[in-house]
Design a protein around this motif. Structure first.
Motif, PDB file in Angstrom:
ATOM      1  N   THR A   1      10.018  -2.438   8.910  1.00 16.82           N
ATOM      2  CA  THR A   1       9.422  -1.127   8.634  1.00 16.82           C
ATOM      3  C   THR A   1       8.211  -0.888   9.530  1.00 16.82           C
ATOM      4  O   THR A   1       7.418  -1.800   9.763  1.00 16.82           O
ATOM      5  CB  THR A   1       8.996  -1.039   7.153  1.00 16.82           C
ATOM      6  N   LEU A   2       8.096   0.349   9.994  1.00 17.78           N
ATOM      7  CA  LEU A   2       6.946   0.791  10.773  1.00 17.78           C
ATOM      8  C   LEU A   2       6.215   1.845   9.953  1.00 17.78           C
ATOM      9  O   LEU A   2       6.826   2.802   9.479  1.00 17.78           O
ATOM     10  CB  LEU A   2       7.410   1.372  12.112  1.00 17.78           C
ATOM     11  N   LEU A   3       4.901   1.656   9.788  1.00 14.39           N
ATOM     12  CA  LEU A   3       4.082   2.610   9.051  1.00 14.39           C
ATOM     13  C   LEU A   3       3.451   3.616  10.017  1.00 14.39           C
ATOM     14  O   LEU A   3       3.334   3.349  11.214  1.00 14.39           O
ATOM     15  CB  LEU A   3       2.995   1.871   8.269  1.00 14.39           C
ATOM     16  N   PRO A   4       3.036   4.785   9.519  1.00 16.46           N
ATOM     17  CA  PRO A   4       2.403   5.769  10.399  1.00 16.46           C
ATOM     18  C   PRO A   4       1.217   5.189  11.158  1.00 16.46           C
ATOM     19  O   PRO A   4       0.397   4.459  10.581  1.00 16.46           O
ATOM     20  CB  PRO A   4       1.968   6.876   9.433  1.00 16.46           C
ATOM     21  N   ASN A   5       1.160   5.498  12.452  1.00 10.11           N
ATOM     22  CA  ASN A   5       0.092   5.062  13.363  1.00 10.11           C
ATOM     23  C   ASN A   5       0.073   3.554  13.595  1.00 10.11           C
ATOM     24  O   ASN A   5      -0.914   3.032  14.109  1.00 10.11           O
ATOM     25  CB  ASN A   5      -1.278   5.539  12.860  1.00 10.11           C
ATOM     26  N   GLN A   6       1.140   2.881  13.249  1.00  6.90           N
ATOM     27  CA  GLN A   6       1.275   1.457  13.565  1.00  6.90           C
ATOM     28  C   GLN A   6       1.893   1.325  14.948  1.00  6.90           C
ATOM     29  O   GLN A   6       3.026   1.752  15.160  1.00  6.90           O
ATOM     30  CB  GLN A   6       2.156   0.755  12.527  1.00  6.90           C
ATOM     31  N   PRO A   7       1.183   0.755  15.921  1.00  6.52           N
ATOM     32  CA  PRO A   7       1.737   0.651  17.275  1.00  6.52           C
ATOM     33  C   PRO A   7       2.959  -0.267  17.315  1.00  6.52           C
ATOM     34  O   PRO A   7       2.950  -1.353  16.721  1.00  6.52           O
ATOM     35  CB  PRO A   7       0.576   0.067  18.097  1.00  6.52           C
ATOM     36  N   PHE A   8       3.992   0.187  17.991  1.00  6.28           N
ATOM     37  CA  PHE A   8       5.180  -0.644  18.224  1.00  6.28           C
ATOM     38  C   PHE A   8       5.185  -0.969  19.710  1.00  6.28           C
ATOM     39  O   PHE A   8       5.334  -0.076  20.548  1.00  6.28           O
ATOM     40  CB  PHE A   8       6.443   0.115  17.816  1.00  6.28           C
TER      41      PHE A   8
ATOM     42  N   LYS B   1       5.058   5.048  18.693  1.00  9.22           N
ATOM     43  CA  LYS B   1       4.272   5.231  17.475  1.00  9.22           C
ATOM     44  C   LYS B   1       4.787   6.438  16.704  1.00  9.22           C
ATOM     45  O   LYS B   1       5.164   7.455  17.282  1.00  9.22           O
ATOM     46  CB  LYS B   1       2.794   5.427  17.813  1.00  9.22           C
ATOM     47  N   LEU B   2       4.801   6.311  15.375  1.00  7.02           N
ATOM     48  CA  LEU B   2       5.073   7.422  14.471  1.00  7.02           C
ATOM     49  C   LEU B   2       3.739   7.867  13.895  1.00  7.02           C
ATOM     50  O   LEU B   2       3.055   7.079  13.238  1.00  7.02           O
ATOM     51  CB  LEU B   2       6.014   6.989  13.342  1.00  7.02           C
ATOM     52  N   ASP B   3       3.349   9.129  14.153  1.00  4.75           N
ATOM     53  CA  ASP B   3       2.049   9.557  13.636  1.00  4.75           C
ATOM     54  C   ASP B   3       2.181  10.083  12.212  1.00  4.75           C
ATOM     55  O   ASP B   3       3.281  10.223  11.668  1.00  4.75           O
ATOM     56  CB  ASP B   3       1.375  10.573  14.567  1.00  4.75           C
ATOM     57  N   SER B   4       1.035  10.389  11.600  1.00  3.56           N
ATOM     58  CA  SER B   4       1.025  10.770  10.189  1.00  3.56           C
ATOM     59  C   SER B   4       1.650  12.131   9.947  1.00  3.56           C
ATOM     60  O   SER B   4       2.013  12.456   8.817  1.00  3.56           O
ATOM     61  CB  SER B   4      -0.414  10.750   9.660  1.00  3.56           C
TER      62      SER B   4
ATOM     63  N   ARG C   1       5.016   8.181   4.628  1.00  5.02           N
ATOM     64  CA  ARG C   1       6.205   8.050   5.472  1.00  5.02           C
ATOM     65  C   ARG C   1       6.409   6.596   5.854  1.00  5.02           C
ATOM     66  O   ARG C   1       5.460   5.817   5.940  1.00  5.02           O
ATOM     67  CB  ARG C   1       6.076   8.873   6.759  1.00  5.02           C
ATOM     68  N   ILE C   2       7.644   6.258   6.116  1.00  6.99           N
ATOM     69  CA  ILE C   2       7.983   4.971   6.709  1.00  6.99           C
ATOM     70  C   ILE C   2       9.129   5.177   7.692  1.00  6.99           C
ATOM     71  O   ILE C   2       9.961   6.065   7.513  1.00  6.99           O
ATOM     72  CB  ILE C   2       8.402   3.909   5.656  1.00  6.99           C
ATOM     73  N   MET C   3       9.145   4.378   8.742  1.00 14.13           N
ATOM     74  CA  MET C   3      10.271   4.337   9.676  1.00 14.13           C
ATOM     75  C   MET C   3      10.899   2.963   9.535  1.00 14.13           C
ATOM     76  O   MET C   3      10.204   1.941   9.634  1.00 14.13           O
ATOM     77  CB  MET C   3       9.788   4.568  11.105  1.00 14.13           C
TER      78      MET C   3
ATOM     79  N   TYR D   1      11.708   8.039   6.421  1.00 16.93           N
ATOM     80  CA  TYR D   1      11.712   8.518   5.041  1.00 16.93           C
ATOM     81  C   TYR D   1      10.368   9.168   4.717  1.00 16.93           C
ATOM     82  O   TYR D   1       9.312   8.734   5.204  1.00 16.93           O
ATOM     83  CB  TYR D   1      11.946   7.374   4.063  1.00 16.93           C
ATOM     84  N   GLY D   2      10.411  10.185   3.883  1.00 19.04           N
ATOM     85  CA  GLY D   2       9.199  10.796   3.339  1.00 19.04           C
ATOM     86  C   GLY D   2       9.222  10.684   1.828  1.00 19.04           C
ATOM     87  O   GLY D   2      10.273  10.842   1.188  1.00 19.04           O
ATOM     88  N   LEU D   3       8.056  10.399   1.234  1.00 15.69           N
ATOM     89  CA  LEU D   3       7.955  10.264  -0.217  1.00 15.69           C
ATOM     90  C   LEU D   3       7.727  11.640  -0.826  1.00 15.69           C
ATOM     91  O   LEU D   3       6.664  12.239  -0.664  1.00 15.69           O
ATOM     92  CB  LEU D   3       6.814   9.306  -0.583  1.00 15.69           C
ATOM     93  N   VAL D   4       8.748  12.146  -1.500  1.00 13.22           N
ATOM     94  CA  VAL D   4       8.760  13.528  -1.979  1.00 13.22           C
ATOM     95  C   VAL D   4       8.600  13.547  -3.488  1.00 13.22           C
ATOM     96  O   VAL D   4       9.226  12.763  -4.206  1.00 13.22           O
ATOM     97  CB  VAL D   4      10.077  14.230  -1.573  1.00 13.22           C
ATOM     98  N   ASP D   5       7.748  14.454  -3.971  1.00 13.56           N
ATOM     99  CA  ASP D   5       7.578  14.636  -5.410  1.00 13.56           C
ATOM    100  C   ASP D   5       8.773  15.375  -5.981  1.00 13.56           C
ATOM    101  O   ASP D   5       9.186  16.416  -5.464  1.00 13.56           O
ATOM    102  CB  ASP D   5       6.304  15.424  -5.714  1.00 13.56           C
ATOM    103  N   GLN D   6       9.335  14.825  -7.050  1.00 14.60           N
ATOM    104  CA  GLN D   6      10.447  15.474  -7.735  1.00 14.60           C
ATOM    105  C   GLN D   6      10.141  15.550  -9.224  1.00 14.60           C
ATOM    106  O   GLN D   6       9.147  14.987  -9.700  1.00 14.60           O
ATOM    107  CB  GLN D   6      11.745  14.702  -7.481  1.00 14.60           C
ATOM    108  N   ASN D   7      11.010  16.235  -9.946  1.00 17.00           N
ATOM    109  CA  ASN D   7      10.743  16.453 -11.374  1.00 17.00           C
ATOM    110  C   ASN D   7      10.595  15.149 -12.141  1.00 17.00           C
ATOM    111  O   ASN D   7       9.777  15.030 -13.042  1.00 17.00           O
ATOM    112  CB  ASN D   7      11.874  17.288 -11.997  1.00 17.00           C
ATOM    113  N   LYS D   8      11.392  14.173 -11.761  1.00 19.61           N
ATOM    114  CA  LYS D   8      11.388  12.905 -12.493  1.00 19.61           C
ATOM    115  C   LYS D   8      10.596  11.823 -11.759  1.00 19.61           C
ATOM    116  O   LYS D   8      10.787  10.637 -12.005  1.00 19.61           O
ATOM    117  CB  LYS D   8      12.823  12.443 -12.731  1.00 19.61           C
ATOM    118  N   GLY D   9       9.696  12.219 -10.872  1.00 20.30           N
ATOM    119  CA  GLY D   9       8.883  11.241 -10.163  1.00 20.30           C
ATOM    120  C   GLY D   9       9.006  11.402  -8.658  1.00 20.30           C
ATOM    121  O   GLY D   9       9.394  12.450  -8.154  1.00 20.30           O
ATOM    122  N   LYS D  10       8.704  10.323  -7.934  1.00 20.71           N
ATOM    123  CA  LYS D  10       8.726  10.345  -6.477  1.00 20.71           C
ATOM    124  C   LYS D  10      10.016   9.708  -5.970  1.00 20.71           C
ATOM    125  O   LYS D  10      10.553   8.800  -6.587  1.00 20.71           O
ATOM    126  CB  LYS D  10       7.516   9.588  -5.925  1.00 20.71           C
TER     127      LYS D  10
END
Length: 807
Positions: free
Chosen positions: A163-170, A236-239, A262-264, A275-284
């Protein structure tokens, strides 16, 4: 007695001074020098200052743990499957008792198992100053040496897992390696890394073979939109959701600009996804915002050797053994299939089973050009190592590709045919594949679960309990999915207006937002039968083309909008227009596209901006886009209105096919033939099938493409010819008829340079006679009245590229 007691006390103090003490206080974001995080203490973990990330021991199997970092939103006490972003010891888990992570005074961070053996360490040394292990707000676990100012000795960002996190240099030293499965976090077979040619690549590193499958290996580097001319090797994946790599590869996620987690990730199936963490009715929930492959069967090694991969949206990816072969390991498709017969027996008669629309990439033992089918069969039969062959049409003749290994087999939309060599006794039992193949995602059956060598005192009881719990969870998940599907359908059918489900990843804009972006729809840049297009400036400073659809209140306007949205949400190709979002608000129906600086091909042809080189490149790019629509998408897509107005040009005059409002989707299982409720398209570009009410297939787009190419070459419109008399009635001569008649007249007068009679004399630059002659011939073949005489778009691409190579 006093002396021995004093000696023992001193010895104990020495041991304690050299051993890290347990760190079981309330969670913080740092671990001081000489302290430990113990697996025996449930609350022994680090939490980032912003409370987003947690680092501690994560359970990966029966009595097996890895020191990991995960998102705190999914607490281990409430969610058994938190989103893990990094692991220290993914391939060598530690015991559930007496294991610990310790920061020694010499600067080494060490993970020890229950038997005190070292499983993992940073192998760092500190010369002087204080030490601290800190979990940052970014999710980076950093080992600092502080001597006046902090100095980084080691950080997890330099050693990513999958997994690559936002602004983590690859970087050139980084790699993302997939997990083995959803249940097994150990290293899998797929790796993202920078190749020696400086190109960001995906590698399948399987048990038997190794192959790069992304960028597409059959493309040259520049054809894939990459560059080898760099030495930085960094990505890099930015925020905000923009990804950029030093090899010129980049993309924006579908919800670019939206602030969210976000995660790549390189998933266990070999695909890269953001992936993006999206708010939904029953949680994230993690929602896919971008992925490298829309055709997952093209990923190498997904089903192992001697197998075939197929995909449909309902059941997902499926693996099937080639006829005459059986699954090697019923728990693991990566091992593929093995023959149920003994190969290379001279006394056994052999023949072939024939499977159309199959592609096997690579492992050609031989390649024979311009050969008959019977001759190709005999060559393979006489070679013991030949397991079969592909027979393909390329550049006006057929070629034979002999295979010594059957790897990377998948169901393809291209008109390829595979001949599998088998003993004759097995031929009568042959049935077409893909009918009842095993689903790749069946839990616990086809993907090997995590297996560790830790013994539990109570025998197999814990394993049985775990297996039982897993089965119960699986059943509950299926019930919940069915319940969600049923309730969703009820909600949709009870709504006054219903819409096709939009593919995940589109940004839904408010009407007021798009009204502001276009300055109250002030500047019009295009107009067609489906609506008006305006230029706009989005809030993230991107210039967009915003199309306001007409007739949104009636059935036709609604259906066109639904067709367009459901189609473009599934498409991803460099020669197709990129769509950023949509708006559904009251009677308003709008679609937001990328802005194309040079407008439509029709506009460029009218203003005579294109030279011959650009026209040829546009013909090739458009063919590639249509071939993708017809044969490489998850569904077959017909455009049904291919014309210069619907081919847009970017700042470099690269073509992108646009406007799918009149398109028609086909489920692969239903074949290509379909009926239409009304005639679609534009007069002059429409195939004869529309007029004579013949079955509509992808060949209608092929016909339209041929007319467009002739229009580019001649500079004449599709119907702007002199009138002709047909059976007593007059009608306009079509462009296709005029070109054919001109060529015929030139040939009859022994004038062999007929190309000079039809080319547009106002087009700038010199043209290559050979290239344009072949281009006209290909266009005329596309515009044949008989649809069966027309090539497919994939064949057109092959013919065009071959013409370029000859030149």
């Amino acid at each position: 007695m006093a002396l021995p007691s004093l000696f023992c006390l001193l010895h104990l103090l020495i041991i304690l001074s050299n051993s890290p003490c347990s760190y079981s206080s309330s969670p913080s974001n740092s671990l001081p020098k000489g302290s430990s995080i113990s697996i025996d203490h449930q609350n022994d973990h680090l939490v980032s200052p912003n409370q987003v990330f947690t680092a501690g021991f994560y359970k990966v199997g029966v009595n097996a743990y890895c020191f990991s970092i995960w998102f705190s939103e999914f607490d281990l006490q409430h969610d058994k499957n938190p989103t893990v972003v990094w692991m220290a010891n993914r391939d060598v888990p530690v015991n559930g008792k007496h294991s610990k992570l310790s920061l020694y005074k010499d600067g080494n961070l060490v993970l020890k198992d229950a038997d005190n053996s070292i499983v993992w360490s940073t192998e760092t040394k500190a010369t002087n100053g204080s030490l601290s292990l800190q979990l940052e707000d970014t999710g980076n676990l950093v080992l600092y040496q502080v001597n006046g100012h902090p100095y980084v000795l080691w950080q997890s960002f330099d050693h990513p897992t999958d997994t690559l996190l936002p602004n983590q240099p690859f970087t050139r030293n980084s790699q993302l390696v997939s997990s083995r499965s959803t249940m097994n976090f150990s290293s899998g077979f797929f790796k993202l890394y920078f190749e020696n040619n400086n190109v960001l690549s995906l590698l399948y590193n399987g048990p038997e073979i190794t192959s790069v499958y992304w960028p597409e290996p059959y493309l040259k580097i520049w054809e894939a939109g990459r560059s080898t001319y760099n030495n930085s090797r960094i990505a890099k994946l930015d925020s905000n959701g923009a990804f950029n790599s030093s090899d010129k590869f980049g993309f924006f996620v579908s919800d670019f600009g939206t602030r969210r987690r976000r995660i790549m990730k390189v998933d266990y199936d070999g695909n890269i996804r953001v992936y993006g963490l999206v708010d939904q009715n029953k949680g994230k929930k993690w929602v896919v915002q971008w992925q490298a492959f829309s055709t997952p069967c093209k990923i190498h090694g997904v089903c192992g050797p001697n197998s075939l991969c197929s995909y449909d949206q309902e059941s997902g990816r499926r693996c099937t053994c080639v006829h005459g072969y059986k699954m090697k390991n019923s728990n693991d498709w990566s091992q593929g299939c093995e023959p149920i017969f003994k190969p290379c027996q001279q006394e056994v008669e052999e023949d072939y089973v024939v499977v159309p629309y199959i592609e096997y990439y690579g492992y050609d033992i031989d390649y024979i050009q311009n050969i008959t089918l019977e001759a190709c069969k005999q060559v393979c039969l006489s070679n013991c190592n030949c397991k079969g062959f592909q027979y393909k049409f390329d550049n006006s003749h057929y070629n034979c590709f002999l295979k010594n290994l059957l790897y990377n087999g998948y169901q393809s939309g291209f008109e390829n045919t595979m001949y599998f060599k088998l003993p004759k006794r097995l031929l009568p039992s042959f049935r077409q594949p893909f009918g009842n193949g095993s689903g790749y995602h069946c839990p616990g059956h086809l993907i090997m679960p995590v297996s560790r060598s830790y013994d539990v005192k109570h025998g197999k009881g814990s394993f049985v309990v775990l297996l039982s719990v897993g089965c119960v969870i699986g059943v509950l998940e299926i019930i919940l999915i069915i319940f969600f599907f049923v309730t969703t359908r009820k909600d949709l059918t009870s709504t006054a207006q219903s819409y096709f489900p939009v593919a995940p990843g589109f940004k839904r804009f408010a009407y007021a937002e798009l009204k502001k972006a276009t300055n109250n729809f002030r500047k019009e840049i295009g107009r067609g039968g489906a609506g008006v297009v305006y230029i706009g400036e989005l809030s993230d400073d991107r210039t967009a083309a915003i199309k306001v659809l007409k007739e949104a209140s009636d059935a036709q306007g609604e259906s066109e909008f639904q067709a367009e949205i459901s189609t473009i949400g599934r498409l991803n190709h460099m020669n197709l227009i990129e769509t950023w979002g949509y708006c559904v608000e009251g009677k308003h129906r709008l679609v937001v596209y990328e802005y194309m600086a040079n407008g439509s091909l029709a506009k460029s042809l009218e203003s005579n901006k294109l030279d011959w080189e650009k026209k040829v490149e546009i013909a090739i790019g458009t063919a590639k886009g249509l071939a993708y629509l017809h044969e490489e998408c998850l569904e077959w897509v017909l455009h049904c209105d291919v014309k210069p107005h619907n081919i847009l040009l970017d700042s470099d005059y690269n073509p992108k096919v646009a406007d799918f409002g009149l398109s028609k989707l086909f489920d692969r299982s239903s074949g290509e033939n379909s009926s239409f409720s009304r005639i679609r398209g534009t007069r002059g570009y429409m195939a004869p099938e529309w007029v004579f009410n013949h079955p509509i297939t992808s060949k209608v787009d092929v016909y339209s493409y041929g007319v467009v190419v002739l229009e580019m070459i001649t500079g004449k419109g599709p119907l702007q010819m002199q009138p002709i008399s047909v059976e007593g009635s007059a009608r306009d001569q079509t462009l296709v008829e005029w070109v054919r008649e001109t060529i015929r007249a030139c040939n009859e007068s022994n004038n062999r340079v007929w190309i000079q009679e039809i080319v547009d004399s106002t087009t700038c630059g010199e043209y290559d006679t050979h290239v344009l002659t072949n281009l006209v011939k290909i266009a005329l073949q596309c515009a044949e009245e008989d649809r069966d005489a027309r090539p497919s778009m994939s064949q057109v691409v092959i013919m065009l590229l071959h013409t370029e190579k000859e030149d």
